[in-house]
Design an enzyme around this catalytic site. Structure first.
Site, PDB file in Angstrom:
ATOM      1  N   HIS A 205       9.047  -0.741  -8.146  1.00 42.24           N
ATOM      2  CA  HIS A 205       8.709  -1.957  -7.392  1.00 42.24           C
ATOM      3  C   HIS A 205       9.791  -3.022  -7.402  1.00 42.24           C
ATOM      4  CE1 HIS A 205       7.453  -3.309 -11.461  1.00 42.24           C
ATOM      5  NE2 HIS A 205       7.766  -4.509 -11.014  1.00 42.24           N
TER       6      HIS A 205
HETATM    7  C1  UD1 Z   1       6.058  -9.604  -9.363  1.00 37.91           C
HETATM    8  C2  UD1 Z   1       7.054 -10.225 -10.332  1.00 37.91           C
HETATM    9  C3  UD1 Z   1       7.820  -9.120 -11.071  1.00 37.91           C
HETATM   10  C4  UD1 Z   1       6.843  -8.163 -11.734  1.00 37.91           C
HETATM   11  C5  UD1 Z   1       5.854  -7.634 -10.722  1.00 37.91           C
HETATM   12  C6  UD1 Z   1       4.836  -6.809 -11.427  1.00 37.91           C
HETATM   13  C7  UD1 Z   1       8.137 -12.352  -9.706  1.00 37.91           C
HETATM   14  C8  UD1 Z   1       9.379 -12.952  -9.172  1.00 37.91           C
HETATM   15  N1  UD1 Z   1       8.072 -11.013  -9.609  1.00 37.91           N
HETATM   16  O1  UD1 Z   1       6.798  -8.874  -8.394  1.00 37.91           O
HETATM   17  O2  UD1 Z   1       8.618  -9.713 -12.080  1.00 37.91           O
HETATM   18  O3  UD1 Z   1       7.572  -7.099 -12.291  1.00 37.91           O
HETATM   19  O4  UD1 Z   1       5.191  -8.742 -10.078  1.00 37.91           O
HETATM   20  O5  UD1 Z   1       4.052  -6.035 -10.585  1.00 37.91           O
HETATM   21  O6  UD1 Z   1       7.279 -13.039 -10.192  1.00 37.91           O
HETATM   22  N2  UD1 Z   1       1.303  -7.990  -2.736  1.00 37.91           N
HETATM   23  C9  UD1 Z   1       0.091  -7.551  -2.284  1.00 37.91           C
HETATM   24  N3  UD1 Z   1      -0.989  -7.731  -3.081  1.00 37.91           N
HETATM   25  C10 UD1 Z   1      -0.954  -8.325  -4.287  1.00 37.91           C
HETATM   26  C11 UD1 Z   1       0.300  -8.784  -4.731  1.00 37.91           C
HETATM   27  C12 UD1 Z   1       1.417  -8.607  -3.954  1.00 37.91           C
HETATM   28  O7  UD1 Z   1      -0.022  -7.006  -1.179  1.00 37.91           O
HETATM   29  O8  UD1 Z   1      -1.983  -8.440  -4.962  1.00 37.91           O
HETATM   30  C13 UD1 Z   1       2.499  -7.750  -1.893  1.00 37.91           C
HETATM   31  C14 UD1 Z   1       2.797  -8.905  -0.952  1.00 37.91           C
HETATM   32  O9  UD1 Z   1       3.277  -8.361   0.236  1.00 37.91           O
HETATM   33  C15 UD1 Z   1       3.920  -9.623  -1.671  1.00 37.91           C
HETATM   34  C16 UD1 Z   1       4.652  -8.490  -2.383  1.00 37.91           C
HETATM   35  O10 UD1 Z   1       3.625  -7.568  -2.741  1.00 37.91           O
HETATM   36  O11 UD1 Z   1       4.742 -10.306  -0.788  1.00 37.91           O
HETATM   37  C17 UD1 Z   1       5.392  -8.946  -3.612  1.00 37.91           C
HETATM   38  O12 UD1 Z   1       4.545  -9.679  -4.517  1.00 37.91           O
HETATM   39  P1  UD1 Z   1       5.188 -10.766  -5.541  1.00 37.91           P
HETATM   40  O13 UD1 Z   1       4.151 -11.231  -6.489  1.00 37.91           O
HETATM   41  O14 UD1 Z   1       5.934 -11.798  -4.785  1.00 37.91           O
HETATM   42  O15 UD1 Z   1       6.277  -9.927  -6.292  1.00 37.91           O
HETATM   43  P2  UD1 Z   1       6.176  -8.523  -6.995  1.00 37.91           P
HETATM   44  O16 UD1 Z   1       7.140  -7.600  -6.346  1.00 37.91           O
HETATM   45  O17 UD1 Z   1       4.759  -8.105  -7.122  1.00 37.91           O
HETATM   46  N1  UDP Z   2       0.137  -0.559 -14.829  1.00 37.22           N
HETATM   47  C1  UDP Z   2      -1.185  -0.274 -14.472  1.00 37.22           C
HETATM   48  N2  UDP Z   2      -1.404   0.401 -13.300  1.00 37.22           N
HETATM   49  C2  UDP Z   2      -0.409   0.802 -12.472  1.00 37.22           C
HETATM   50  C3  UDP Z   2       0.927   0.506 -12.842  1.00 37.22           C
HETATM   51  C4  UDP Z   2       1.152  -0.188 -14.024  1.00 37.22           C
HETATM   52  O1  UDP Z   2      -2.106  -0.596 -15.216  1.00 37.22           O
HETATM   53  O2  UDP Z   2      -0.701   1.410 -11.428  1.00 37.22           O
HETATM   54  C5  UDP Z   2       0.378  -1.333 -16.075  1.00 37.22           C
HETATM   55  C6  UDP Z   2       1.343  -0.745 -17.078  1.00 37.22           C
HETATM   56  O3  UDP Z   2       0.692   0.097 -18.005  1.00 37.22           O
HETATM   57  C7  UDP Z   2       1.876  -1.998 -17.760  1.00 37.22           C
HETATM   58  C8  UDP Z   2       1.921  -3.022 -16.640  1.00 37.22           C
HETATM   59  O4  UDP Z   2       0.994  -2.540 -15.667  1.00 37.22           O
HETATM   60  O5  UDP Z   2       0.964  -2.436 -18.764  1.00 37.22           O
HETATM   61  C9  UDP Z   2       3.304  -3.130 -16.055  1.00 37.22           C
HETATM   62  O6  UDP Z   2       3.255  -3.897 -14.906  1.00 37.22           O
HETATM   63  P1  UDP Z   2       4.376  -3.841 -13.777  1.00 37.22           P
HETATM   64  O7  UDP Z   2       5.119  -2.555 -13.849  1.00 37.22           O
HETATM   65  O8  UDP Z   2       3.715  -4.215 -12.514  1.00 37.22           O
HETATM   66  O9  UDP Z   2       5.307  -5.079 -14.169  1.00 37.22           O
HETATM   67  P2  UDP Z   2       6.620  -5.264 -15.053  1.00 37.22           P
HETATM   68  O10 UDP Z   2       6.305  -4.801 -16.427  1.00 37.22           O
HETATM   69  O11 UDP Z   2       7.725  -4.508 -14.392  1.00 37.22           O
HETATM   70  O12 UDP Z   2       6.899  -6.728 -14.982  1.00 37.22           O
END
Ligand code: UD1
Ligand code: UDP
Length: 362
Positions: A205
């Site tokens: 992601h």
């Molecule tokens: C965010 C965090 C990242 C973390 C990740 C975990 C920041 C800068 N980034 O990235 O550090 O590793 O979460 O998963 O805070 N979206 C949905 N539904 C949701 C959430 C997001 O559709 O419930 C989609 C939207 O199109 C959104 C995109 O995902 O624009 C990105 O979401 P965003 O929270 O901005 O960043 P992540 O890539 O999720």
């Molecule tokens: N995780 C989850 N379901 C998923 C993918 C990840 O429960 O489909 C959990 C994973 O075990 C960990 C956390 O989500 O505890 C990690 O989140 P993510 O990879 O979104 O964020 P990051 O750690 O990169 O910030």
């Protein structure tokens, strides 16, 4: 002590749950849980409240998605109203997402002490938004709770005084160890037709891997090749799903590569524990696989969690698909070497944090 705890995005829930549980068990601390709504899909948010037995948030800010500035600013505006209304003695933020940064900036200007759980991690790569979030939060925090010894060195280098730094271990591992037995009841492998140790679990992601259509195509083409050797299951993050759906022409995927919706915590930790190998660009998954002893190939050029490489099961492969493929193939052929648990990744971190905070806020 009146403490406000902040969650916003998926990786926050498993870091806050052990603290909520510990404060409830001890009594004496009045907690308020604020959910910023950075993540909002049911399978990116609500499901974690059920799986981790988190109480409903006291306040939901509903900020949703947006550019970095929009999202950060919306959290700041809404969170400021909340803390002005009921000045807590302390806010507790975790990790490195935009919600972490936004709430920290708000509280620092209102003179409300900040505790940062998972402080001091550094990738030394300012191209990653999380690195900026970490650095700013740590500079502002009164309590920097660290997961590993090198975090203290990183903080010292940036001028954070040692009286602010507390090595307490890894709170995520509190959740992992607390729930891994319960996860044994998961039916996810049966539902997906997966056999223990005979599949590869993948998550991707990071914007640097998935936002560029060409790089996304190359990575998924490589995963399709790997799937011919070992079936791949990939719970797809909404960011990645959006990019894959808009790929033109569509990316051709092997039918041995299953894209599934993101899964809840119990299903996911069970899928990790049962996997033959994990391929990921997640921060947290590098740590969880280290504790579970499952080989992990990290699709990034750097990691803020080097201890998972030095002691654990993590291999930093870079983002070039050929290098990732070679790393996975090498592990499937030869396995991984010796590995051990980082110090204080023992499931007792929430207790250590509560001890320190109770001492400061008697
Ligand atoms: C965010 C965090 C990242 C973390 C990740 C975990 C920041 C800068 N980034 O990235 O550090 O590793 O979460 O998963 O805070 N979206 C949905 N539904 C949701 C959430 C997001 O559709 O419930 C989609 C939207 O199109 C959104 C995109 O995902 O624009 C990105 O979401 P965003 O929270 O901005 O960043 P992540 O890539 O999720
Ligand atoms: N995780 C989850 N379901 C998923 C993918 C990840 O429960 O489909 C959990 C994973 O075990 C960990 C956390 O989500 O505890 C990690 O989140 P993510 O990879 O979104 O964020 P990051 O750690 O990169 O910030």
């Amino acid at each position: 002590m009146k403490a406000t705890l902040v969650v916003g995005a998926r990786p926050n829930f498993m870091k806050v749950a052990p603290l909520m549980r510990e404060f409830a068990r001890r009594g004496g601390t009045e907690t308020r849980l604020v959910h910023t709504g950075q993540h909002y899909d049911e399978n990116m948010s609500k499901i974690f409240f059920e799986d981790l037995e988190l109480p409903e948030p006291d306040i939901y800010l509903g900020v949703g998605s947006g550019s970095h500035a929009e999202q950060t600013a919306r959290v700041m505006v809404e969170f400021e109203k909340i803390v002005l209304g009921d000045r807590p003695d302390l806010i507790i933020v975790v990790g490195d997402v935009n919600s972490t940064l936004a709430c920290s900036i708000v509280c620092s200007k209102l003179w409300i002490p900040i505790a940062h759980v998972e402080a001091g991690l550094r990738s030394f790569d300012l191209a990653l938004p999380e690195e900026i979030n970490r650095m700013v939060t740590d500079i502002l925090a009164r309590f920097c709770f660290t997961t590993s010894p090198e975090a203290e060195i990183n903080l010292k280098r940036e001028g954070v005084g040692e009286e602010r730094v507390f090595f307490v271990g890894n709170i995520m591992i509190d959740s992992l160890l607390n729930y891994i037995d319960k996860a044994d009841g998961s039916q996810i492998l049966e539902r997906l037709g997966l056999k223990e140790k005979e599949y590869m679990l993948v998550t991707l992601h990071r914007p640097s891997n998935v936002d560029d259509p060409d790089e996304l195509r190359e990575l998924f083409t490589m995963l399709s090749r790997l799937a011919e050797r070992m079936p791949v299951v990939l719970p797809i993050h909404p960011r990645t799903k959006k990019m894959l759906e808009s790929a033109d022409p569509p990316v051709a995927l092997s039918d041995r590569l299953s894209l599934i919706d993101p899964v809840g915590y119990l299903d996911f930790i069970w899928m990790m524990k049962s996997a033959g190998i994990v391929v990921t660009d997640s921060g947290g998954i590098q740590e969880e696989t280290t504790v579970l002893g499952i080989p992990c190939v990290t699709v990034r050029e750097n990691t803020e969690r080097p201890i998972t490489i030095e002691l654990g099961t993590n291999i930093l492969a870079g983002t070039d698909p050929a290098r990732v493929e070679a790393a996975v193939t090498r592990i499937l052929d030869r396995g991984i070497g010796e590995h051990s648990l980082p110090p204080l990744w023992d499931g007792k971190t929430a207790g250590r944090i509560a001890d320190i905070l109770e001492k400061h806020f008697p």
